[in-house]
Motif scaffolding. Structure first.
Motif, mmCIF file in Angstrom:
data_model
loop_
_atom_site.group_PDB
_atom_site.id
_atom_site.type_symbol
_atom_site.label_atom_id
_atom_site.label_comp_id
_atom_site.label_asym_id
_atom_site.label_seq_id
_atom_site.Cartn_x
_atom_site.Cartn_y
_atom_site.Cartn_z
ATOM 1 N N VAL A 180 5.378 -3.859 8.377
ATOM 2 C CA VAL A 180 4.137 -3.537 7.676
ATOM 3 C C VAL A 180 3.491 -2.303 8.292
ATOM 4 C CG1 VAL A 180 1.841 -4.376 7.055
ATOM 5 C CG2 VAL A 180 3.791 -5.948 7.001
ATOM 6 N N GLU A 181 3.616 -2.171 9.618
ATOM 7 C CA GLU A 181 3.010 -1.027 10.298
ATOM 8 C C GLU A 181 3.542 0.298 9.766
ATOM 9 O OE1 GLU A 181 2.553 -4.600 12.704
ATOM 10 O OE2 GLU A 181 4.292 -3.662 11.746
ATOM 11 N N ARG A 182 4.820 0.338 9.366
ATOM 12 C CA ARG A 182 5.387 1.574 8.828
ATOM 13 C C ARG A 182 4.746 1.908 7.484
ATOM 14 N NH1 ARG A 182 7.056 0.324 13.023
ATOM 15 N NH2 ARG A 182 5.052 1.325 13.435
ATOM 16 N N GLU A 183 4.452 0.904 6.674
ATOM 17 C CA GLU A 183 3.792 1.169 5.390
ATOM 18 C C GLU A 183 2.356 1.650 5.598
ATOM 19 O OE1 GLU A 183 4.638 0.409 1.648
ATOM 20 O OE2 GLU A 183 5.372 -1.649 1.916
ATOM 21 N N ILE A 184 1.707 1.146 6.626
ATOM 22 C CA ILE A 184 0.365 1.643 6.950
ATOM 23 C C ILE A 184 0.446 3.119 7.326
ATOM 24 C CG2 ILE A 184 -1.526 1.473 8.624
ATOM 25 C CD1 ILE A 184 -1.000 -1.556 8.703
ATOM 26 N N GLU A 185 1.463 3.471 8.103
ATOM 27 C CA GLU A 185 1.649 4.875 8.481
ATOM 28 C C GLU A 185 1.961 5.745 7.266
ATOM 29 O OE1 GLU A 185 3.348 3.694 12.915
ATOM 30 O OE2 GLU A 185 4.707 4.495 11.392
ATOM 31 N N ASP A 186 2.676 5.203 6.280
ATOM 32 C CA ASP A 186 2.945 5.954 5.050
ATOM 33 C C ASP A 186 1.639 6.281 4.337
ATOM 34 O OD1 ASP A 186 5.582 5.455 5.710
ATOM 35 O OD2 ASP A 186 5.879 3.950 4.137
ATOM 36 N N LEU A 187 0.782 5.276 4.193
ATOM 37 C CA LEU A 187 -0.514 5.495 3.549
ATOM 38 C C LEU A 187 -1.332 6.522 4.324
ATOM 39 C CD1 LEU A 187 -2.781 4.864 1.526
ATOM 40 C CD2 LEU A 187 -3.369 2.861 2.934
ATOM 41 N N GLU A 188 -1.321 6.428 5.635
ATOM 42 C CA GLU A 188 -2.067 7.380 6.458
ATOM 43 C C GLU A 188 -1.526 8.797 6.286
ATOM 44 O OE1 GLU A 188 -3.581 4.553 10.153
ATOM 45 O OE2 GLU A 188 -1.616 5.517 10.269
ATOM 46 N N ALA A 189 -0.208 8.925 6.124
ATOM 47 C CA ALA A 189 0.394 10.251 5.924
ATOM 48 C C ALA A 189 -0.088 10.869 4.619
ATOM 49 C CB ALA A 189 1.917 10.152 5.935
ATOM 50 N N LEU A 230 -1.863 -4.782 1.474
ATOM 51 C CA LEU A 230 -1.467 -3.698 2.367
ATOM 52 C C LEU A 230 -2.653 -2.816 2.712
ATOM 53 C CD1 LEU A 230 0.591 -1.941 3.848
ATOM 54 C CD2 LEU A 230 1.173 -0.888 1.656
ATOM 55 N N ALA A 231 -3.465 -2.482 1.717
ATOM 56 C CA ALA A 231 -4.637 -1.640 1.964
ATOM 57 C C ALA A 231 -5.604 -2.324 2.930
ATOM 58 C CB ALA A 231 -5.334 -1.317 0.652
ATOM 59 N N ALA A 266 15.431 -2.983 -10.151
ATOM 60 C CA ALA A 266 15.687 -1.824 -9.288
ATOM 61 C C ALA A 266 14.894 -1.905 -7.988
ATOM 62 C CB ALA A 266 15.348 -0.544 -10.039
ATOM 63 N N ASN A 267 13.687 -2.456 -8.056
ATOM 64 C CA ASN A 267 12.826 -2.538 -6.877
ATOM 65 C C ASN A 267 12.801 -3.930 -6.258
ATOM 66 O OD1 ASN A 267 11.959 0.175 -6.933
ATOM 67 N ND2 ASN A 267 10.442 -0.294 -8.507
ATOM 68 N N ALA A 268 13.734 -4.787 -6.660
ATOM 69 C CA ALA A 268 13.716 -6.170 -6.186
ATOM 70 C C ALA A 268 13.773 -6.269 -4.666
ATOM 71 C CB ALA A 268 14.878 -6.944 -6.805
ATOM 72 N N HIS A 269 14.517 -5.353 -4.014
ATOM 73 C CA HIS A 269 14.642 -5.418 -2.552
ATOM 74 C C HIS A 269 13.302 -5.277 -1.844
ATOM 75 C CE1 HIS A 269 14.831 -1.197 -3.679
ATOM 76 N NE2 HIS A 269 14.467 -0.876 -2.448
ATOM 77 N N THR A 270 12.326 -4.623 -2.503
ATOM 78 C CA THR A 270 11.018 -4.436 -1.870
ATOM 79 C C THR A 270 10.147 -5.687 -1.963
ATOM 80 O OG1 THR A 270 10.024 -3.487 -3.870
ATOM 81 C CG2 THR A 270 11.091 -1.963 -2.344
ATOM 82 N N LEU A 271 10.583 -6.696 -2.712
ATOM 83 C CA LEU A 271 9.823 -7.943 -2.766
ATOM 84 C C LEU A 271 9.759 -8.602 -1.393
ATOM 85 C CD1 LEU A 271 11.132 -9.425 -6.132
ATOM 86 C CD2 LEU A 271 8.951 -8.275 -5.721
ATOM 87 N N ALA A 272 10.799 -8.409 -0.602
ATOM 88 C CA ALA A 272 10.765 -8.925 0.765
ATOM 89 C C ALA A 272 9.677 -8.226 1.572
ATOM 90 C CB ALA A 272 12.126 -8.742 1.429
ATOM 91 N N TYR A 273 9.461 -6.942 1.317
ATOM 92 C CA TYR A 273 8.394 -6.210 1.991
ATOM 93 C C TYR A 273 7.023 -6.799 1.610
ATOM 94 C CZ TYR A 273 12.070 -2.549 2.229
ATOM 95 O OH TYR A 273 13.228 -1.839 2.419
ATOM 96 N N ASP A 274 6.834 -6.993 0.312
ATOM 97 C CA ASP A 274 5.536 -7.481 -0.163
ATOM 98 C C ASP A 274 5.256 -8.895 0.331
ATOM 99 O OD1 ASP A 274 4.523 -5.260 -1.766
ATOM 100 O OD2 ASP A 274 6.235 -5.630 -3.060
ATOM 101 N N THR A 275 6.307 -9.700 0.455
ATOM 102 C CA THR A 275 6.120 -11.047 0.976
ATOM 103 C C THR A 275 5.632 -11.000 2.419
ATOM 104 O OG1 THR A 275 7.859 -11.888 -0.486
ATOM 105 C CG2 THR A 275 7.272 -13.248 1.397
ATOM 106 N N LEU A 276 6.196 -10.099 3.221
ATOM 107 C CA LEU A 276 5.728 -9.951 4.595
ATOM 108 C C LEU A 276 4.288 -9.466 4.644
ATOM 109 C CD1 LEU A 276 8.828 -8.399 6.399
ATOM 110 C CD2 LEU A 276 7.760 -10.600 6.895
ATOM 111 N N ILE A 277 3.950 -8.535 3.753
ATOM 112 C CA ILE A 277 2.587 -8.004 3.719
ATOM 113 C C ILE A 277 1.573 -9.106 3.460
ATOM 114 C CG2 ILE A 277 1.034 -6.573 2.314
ATOM 115 C CD1 ILE A 277 3.462 -4.645 1.982
#
Length: 258
Positions: free
Chosen positions: A68-77, A97-98, A176-187
């Motif tokens: 999750v920290e990497r996604e926070i850094e993406d938003l900050e970028a 995430l926000a 196509a974006n199904a793999h990112t569901l694991a990301y959202d579950t962690l978030i």
């Protein structure tokens, strides 16, 4: 699309449009920046909009390990590209995430949230092995089943509703974006409103929900608002998990420019 490099070296693709104070739009599960194609024209006369593909989607890159920290850094970028600080609008798991980004100290001047994915005590959480089953399906590249599992096990869709979604034009993007569901579950963590942590967040925050959305999403919006010392809730016309675009655009423009 323009590109910015996040702290871990992942390339994040974004688009910029409009004039005025910057607002970054952050999407939720399944989607990429195109979910905001109808909202950007509503905001562009009033704000400089920044929409981006979250990592693992669209034209953005990804990394072997997710955090999750990497996604926070993406938003900050992206916020840095917007001048160093910005209003942020986020919906669904993107709202979760926000919230995590805001609590981590991201330079957000105002925060607007649309129906974050929390469950209050009046509504059951996903079953205990929901996330594990999702990971197994994705590891075996059973994307179609993973999408069904998320829609039914997380969002509470009935089989009939899922069958209708299958017929729609966005099912291909879902897969196509199904793999990112694991990301959202962690978030989403344990799906509980982090009331104690939100009580320390002083930045002005607007929490929105549709008048025709699910009861659990309305309850999540209310509980999030109640936890924020400087939070305000609004119920706006729309449909399930969607606010009428002209109303949403006008509301966000007023919030961002006030």
């Amino acid at each position: 699309m323009r590109k910015v490099v996040s702290r871990d070296g992942t390339t994040i693709a974004y688009e910029k449009a409009g004039e005025g104070p910057p607002i970054v739009l952050l999407n939720g599960s399944f989607r990429d920046h195109t979910i905001f194609d109808a909202l950007v024209p509503e905001l562009a006369p009033h704000c400089t909009t920044y929409v981006y593909d979250r990592r693992g989607r669209g034209q953005s890159g990804d990394a072997p390990e997710y955090a999750v920290e990497r996604e926070i850094e993406d938003l900050e970028a992206v916020i840095q590209e917007a001048g160093g600080e910005a209003v942020v609008f986020a919906g669904s798991s993107g709202a979760n995430l926000a919230i995590e980004a805001a609590l981590a100290g991201a330079p957000i001047t105002k925060l607007a949230l649309h129906e974050p994915f929390f469950r209050t005590e009046d509504f059951p959480k996903p079953v205990w092995n929901f996330a594990k089953t999702l990971r197994v399906l994705l590891t075996e590249d059973r994307r179609d089943e993973a999408v069904e599992h998320f829609l039914g096990g997380f969002l509470g869709f009935t089989p009939d509703t899922i069958a209708e979604w299958r017929k729609g034009p966005i099912w291909a993007m879902n897969e196509a974006n199904a793999h990112t569901l694991a990301y959202d579950t962690l978030i989403c963590g344990d799906y509980t409103v982090p009331a104690d942590r939100l009580a320390t967040y002083e930045t002005e925050t607007l929490v929105l929900n549709s008048d025709s959305t699910s009861a659990w999403l309305k309850a999540a919006a209310r509980a999030t608002t109640a936890a924020l010392p400087n939070g305000r809730g609004l119920e706006l016309p729309g449909s399930w998990h969607r606010i009428d675009m002209d109303v949403l655009g006008r509301t966000l423009a007023e919030f961002a420019t006030a």
